[in-house]
Design an enzyme around this catalytic site. Sequence first.
Site, PDB file in Angstrom:
ATOM      1  CG  ASP A 160      -3.617  -1.705 -13.074  1.00 39.56           C
ATOM      2  OD1 ASP A 160      -3.077  -2.127 -12.419  1.00 39.56           O
ATOM      3  OD2 ASP A 160      -4.734  -2.276 -13.429  1.00 39.56           O
ATOM      4  CB  ILE A 161       1.389  -0.448 -10.360  1.00 39.77           C
ATOM      5  CG1 ILE A 161       3.028  -0.549 -10.497  1.00 39.77           C
ATOM      6  CG2 ILE A 161       0.670  -1.752  -9.768  1.00 39.77           C
ATOM      7  CD1 ILE A 161       3.477  -0.311  -9.171  1.00 39.77           C
ATOM      8  CG  ASP A 180       0.413  -8.778  -2.183  1.00 38.82           C
ATOM      9  OD1 ASP A 180       1.022  -9.230  -3.041  1.00 38.82           O
ATOM     10  OD2 ASP A 180       0.360  -9.266  -0.918  1.00 38.82           O
ATOM     11  N   GLY A 199      -5.329  -4.851  -2.455  1.00 37.56           N
ATOM     12  CA  GLY A 199      -4.707  -3.749  -2.927  1.00 37.56           C
ATOM     13  C   GLY A 199      -3.803  -4.053  -3.911  1.00 37.56           C
ATOM     14  CB  SER A 211       3.143   1.803   4.097  1.00 38.00           C
ATOM     15  OG  SER A 211       4.051   0.826   4.127  1.00 38.00           O
ATOM     16  CB  THR A 212       0.043   5.583   0.847  1.00 40.78           C
ATOM     17  OG1 THR A 212       0.024   5.055  -0.414  1.00 40.78           O
ATOM     18  CG2 THR A 212       1.388   6.249   1.029  1.00 40.78           C
ATOM     19  N   GLY A 213      -1.936   2.883   1.430  1.00 44.80           N
ATOM     20  CA  GLY A 213      -3.314   2.235   1.581  1.00 44.80           C
ATOM     21  C   GLY A 213      -3.733   1.744   2.772  1.00 44.80           C
ATOM     22  CB  ILE A 214      -4.969  -1.672   3.691  1.00 43.85           C
ATOM     23  CG1 ILE A 214      -5.782  -2.394   4.845  1.00 43.85           C
ATOM     24  CG2 ILE A 214      -3.533  -2.591   3.569  1.00 43.85           C
ATOM     25  CD1 ILE A 214      -7.034  -2.127   4.896  1.00 43.85           C
TER      26      ILE A 214
END
Length: 172
Positions: free
Chosen positions: A13-14, A37, A35, A125-128
């Site tokens: 978890d970041i 954000d 996500g 950018s690799t998520g939604i």
Amino acid sequence: MTTLTTLTLVEGDITEQSVDAIVNAANSSLLGGGGVDGAIHRRGGPAILAECRALRASHYGKGLATGQAVATTAGDLDARWVIHTVGPVHSTTEDRSALLASCYRESLRVADQLGARTVAFPAISTGIFGWPMDDGARIAVETVRAMDTAVTEVRFVVFDDRAYATFAPYLA
């Protein structure tokens, strides 16, 4: 500046990273979202949103442009700053790789301005936004490796085994 940045890969978890700056894969409004954000805004508390609102009211009335980066407090996170960057939505008809690379470059530029030495990045950018993980990992690692920065550690923090397995060969 130096190019002796240590690159590490962490599955987790970041929002739990103890670093100078956590990079947020933000949306252009800077007002939170889903996500990474949403997680950063929830965990960091209202101070982050308050500073984002102030940025919108001053310099970024139309929002933050794709590929750009800006910093706020980290609020309740174990970091000093959150660096917000807006990744591109993946397209099969237009090459937006330069915009994705810009997210990493601009985030490190902001980190240098702040004096941050340790920075945690998500897989922007690799998520939604639909960017293929393999290409996103390649762009992230190549871009960070090419940067002349005073940051001494860049930590790529990925959420699951699949992302970890995809990033790992690029860091070998």
